[in-house]
Design an enzyme around this catalytic site. Structure first.
Site, PDB file in Angstrom:
ATOM      1  N   ASP A  36      -3.180  14.250  -0.300  1.00 49.90           N
ATOM      2  CA  ASP A  36      -2.706  13.119   0.500  1.00 49.90           C
ATOM      3  C   ASP A  36      -3.028  13.375   1.976  1.00 49.90           C
ATOM      4  O   ASP A  36      -2.886  14.493   2.469  1.00 49.90           O
ATOM      5  CB  ASP A  36      -1.192  12.940   0.310  1.00 49.90           C
ATOM      6  CG  ASP A  36      -0.724  11.575   0.786  1.00 49.90           C
ATOM      7  OD1 ASP A  36      -0.342  10.753  -0.067  1.00 49.90           O
ATOM      8  OD2 ASP A  36      -0.753  11.323   2.015  1.00 49.90           O
ATOM      9  N   ILE A  37      -3.439  12.333   2.666  1.00 47.24           N
ATOM     10  CA  ILE A  37      -3.832  12.471   4.070  1.00 47.24           C
ATOM     11  C   ILE A  37      -2.625  12.759   4.973  1.00 47.24           C
ATOM     12  O   ILE A  37      -2.777  13.320   6.058  1.00 47.24           O
ATOM     13  CB  ILE A  37      -4.588  11.194   4.543  1.00 47.24           C
ATOM     14  CG1 ILE A  37      -5.465  11.484   5.734  1.00 47.24           C
ATOM     15  CG2 ILE A  37      -3.635  10.051   4.797  1.00 47.24           C
ATOM     16  CD1 ILE A  37      -6.448  10.377   6.058  1.00 47.24           C
ATOM     17  N   ASN A  94       4.838   4.915  -7.048  1.00 49.43           N
ATOM     18  CA  ASN A  94       5.395   3.736  -6.385  1.00 49.43           C
ATOM     19  C   ASN A  94       4.662   2.497  -6.890  1.00 49.43           C
ATOM     20  O   ASN A  94       3.431   2.517  -7.033  1.00 49.43           O
ATOM     21  CB  ASN A  94       5.229   3.855  -4.861  1.00 49.43           C
ATOM     22  CG  ASN A  94       6.021   5.010  -4.292  1.00 49.43           C
ATOM     23  OD1 ASN A  94       7.149   5.254  -4.702  1.00 49.43           O
ATOM     24  ND2 ASN A  94       5.431   5.741  -3.353  1.00 49.43           N
ATOM     25  N   VAL A 103      -0.916   1.386  -1.465  1.00 45.26           N
ATOM     26  CA  VAL A 103      -2.317   1.276  -1.897  1.00 45.26           C
ATOM     27  C   VAL A 103      -2.328   0.742  -3.336  1.00 45.26           C
ATOM     28  O   VAL A 103      -1.811   1.395  -4.251  1.00 45.26           O
ATOM     29  CB  VAL A 103      -3.026   2.640  -1.819  1.00 45.26           C
ATOM     30  CG1 VAL A 103      -4.486   2.501  -2.253  1.00 45.26           C
ATOM     31  CG2 VAL A 103      -2.939   3.224  -0.411  1.00 45.26           C
ATOM     32  N   HIS A 107      -1.785   5.387  -8.451  1.00 44.35           N
ATOM     33  CA  HIS A 107      -1.831   6.801  -8.061  1.00 44.35           C
ATOM     34  C   HIS A 107      -0.482   7.411  -8.375  1.00 44.35           C
ATOM     35  O   HIS A 107       0.564   6.806  -8.138  1.00 44.35           O
ATOM     36  CB  HIS A 107      -2.174   6.982  -6.581  1.00 44.35           C
ATOM     37  CG  HIS A 107      -1.376   6.136  -5.646  1.00 44.35           C
ATOM     38  ND1 HIS A 107      -1.589   4.785  -5.501  1.00 44.35           N
ATOM     39  CD2 HIS A 107      -0.353   6.443  -4.807  1.00 44.35           C
ATOM     40  CE1 HIS A 107      -0.736   4.304  -4.621  1.00 44.35           C
ATOM     41  NE2 HIS A 107       0.040   5.291  -4.182  1.00 44.35           N
ATOM     42  N   HIS A 109       1.757  10.571  -7.261  1.00 42.06           N
ATOM     43  CA  HIS A 109       1.919  11.641  -6.278  1.00 42.06           C
ATOM     44  C   HIS A 109       2.447  12.871  -7.012  1.00 42.06           C
ATOM     45  O   HIS A 109       3.425  12.773  -7.764  1.00 42.06           O
ATOM     46  CB  HIS A 109       2.971  11.275  -5.224  1.00 42.06           C
ATOM     47  CG  HIS A 109       2.688  10.062  -4.406  1.00 42.06           C
ATOM     48  ND1 HIS A 109       2.361  10.116  -3.061  1.00 42.06           N
ATOM     49  CD2 HIS A 109       2.714   8.735  -4.720  1.00 42.06           C
ATOM     50  CE1 HIS A 109       2.209   8.884  -2.588  1.00 42.06           C
ATOM     51  NE2 HIS A 109       2.416   8.029  -3.570  1.00 42.06           N
TER      52      HIS A 109
HETATM   53  P1  5GP Z   1       1.973   4.707  -1.816  1.00 45.10           P
HETATM   54  O1  5GP Z   1       2.905   4.357  -0.712  1.00 45.10           O
HETATM   55  O2  5GP Z   1       1.006   3.579  -2.110  1.00 45.10           O
HETATM   56  O3  5GP Z   1       2.646   5.244  -3.046  1.00 45.10           O
HETATM   57  O4  5GP Z   1       1.133   5.954  -1.311  1.00 45.10           O
HETATM   58  C1  5GP Z   1      -0.107   5.858  -0.681  1.00 45.10           C
HETATM   59  C2  5GP Z   1      -0.445   7.244  -0.192  1.00 45.10           C
HETATM   60  O5  5GP Z   1      -1.802   7.260   0.155  1.00 45.10           O
HETATM   61  C3  5GP Z   1       0.355   7.688   1.043  1.00 45.10           C
HETATM   62  O6  5GP Z   1       1.072   8.885   0.740  1.00 45.10           O
HETATM   63  C4  5GP Z   1      -0.722   7.893   2.102  1.00 45.10           C
HETATM   64  O7  5GP Z   1      -0.456   8.994   2.949  1.00 45.10           O
HETATM   65  C5  5GP Z   1      -1.975   8.092   1.275  1.00 45.10           C
HETATM   66  N1  5GP Z   1      -3.207   7.657   1.913  1.00 45.10           N
HETATM   67  C6  5GP Z   1      -3.405   6.475   2.558  1.00 45.10           C
HETATM   68  N2  5GP Z   1      -4.683   6.404   3.001  1.00 45.10           N
HETATM   69  C7  5GP Z   1      -5.282   7.566   2.619  1.00 45.10           C
HETATM   70  C8  5GP Z   1      -6.605   8.074   2.790  1.00 45.10           C
HETATM   71  O8  5GP Z   1      -7.485   7.450   3.376  1.00 45.10           O
HETATM   72  N3  5GP Z   1      -6.865   9.302   2.266  1.00 45.10           N
HETATM   73  C9  5GP Z   1      -5.907  10.022   1.589  1.00 45.10           C
HETATM   74  N4  5GP Z   1      -6.285  11.227   1.127  1.00 45.10           N
HETATM   75  N5  5GP Z   1      -4.658   9.571   1.419  1.00 45.10           N
HETATM   76  C10 5GP Z   1      -4.346   8.355   1.921  1.00 45.10           C
END
Ligand code: 5GP
Length: 123
Positions: A36-37, A94, A103, A107, A109
């Site tokens: 994760d970034i 999520n 996103v 995915h 986590h």
């Molecule tokens: P969500 O809130 O959709 O469950 O999690 C999306 C995750 O994607 C977040 O933890 C966020 O930090 C990660 N993320 C968003 N953009 C990028 C990216 O460009 N690269 C990576 N490696 N992670 C990302």
């Protein structure tokens, strides 16, 4: 019919197409995993199917058996390889608005490497 159409311009679709870099930790025919970034724990890996699935329910209902087996096994392999299996870890998927999914590509986590806060405030 899908609850939500798949958006091919989402950021994980771009990562899958190689348009945006990632720190890859695992890949096979059906699965990609990367750090994760913005990590929220010492280990914070995102595991995504290569197919165009918006959410876990979309994947569970519409993916092939081969994709589902590969994804499930990959989560096991990655967790073990990350060294979080013995002390424990958390899986989170999520989903859409109430789940606060940012996103719209499935995915999971994998979070670990330290004792995590309880999952929900007050729990
Ligand atoms: P969500 O809130 O959709 O469950 O999690 C999306 C995750 O994607 C977040 O933890 C966020 O930090 C990660 N993320 C968003 N953009 C990028 C990216 O460009 N690269 C990576 N490696 N992670 C990302």
């Amino acid at each position: 019919m899908a609850v939500q159409p798949y958006d091919p311009e989402n950021i994980f679709a771009k990562i899958l197409r190689g348009e945006i870099p990632c720190t890859k930790v695992y890949e096979d025919d059906h699965v990609l995993a990367f750090n994760d970034i913005a990590p929220q724990a010492p280990t914070h890996v995102l595991v995504i199917p290569k197919g165009s699935y918006t959410s876990y329910d979309d994947f569970a209902l519409n993916a092939s058996d081969a994709e589902i087996v590969a994804y499930t096994r990959a989560i096991g392999k990655i967790s073990k390889e990350a060294g979080v299996v013995e002390d424990g870890y958390r899986l989170i998927a999520n989903t859409r608005e109430h789940g606060r999914q940012d996103v719209p590509h499935l995915h999971v986590h994998i979070l670990g490497g330290e004792k995590l806060p309880r999952m929900l405030p007050g729990a």
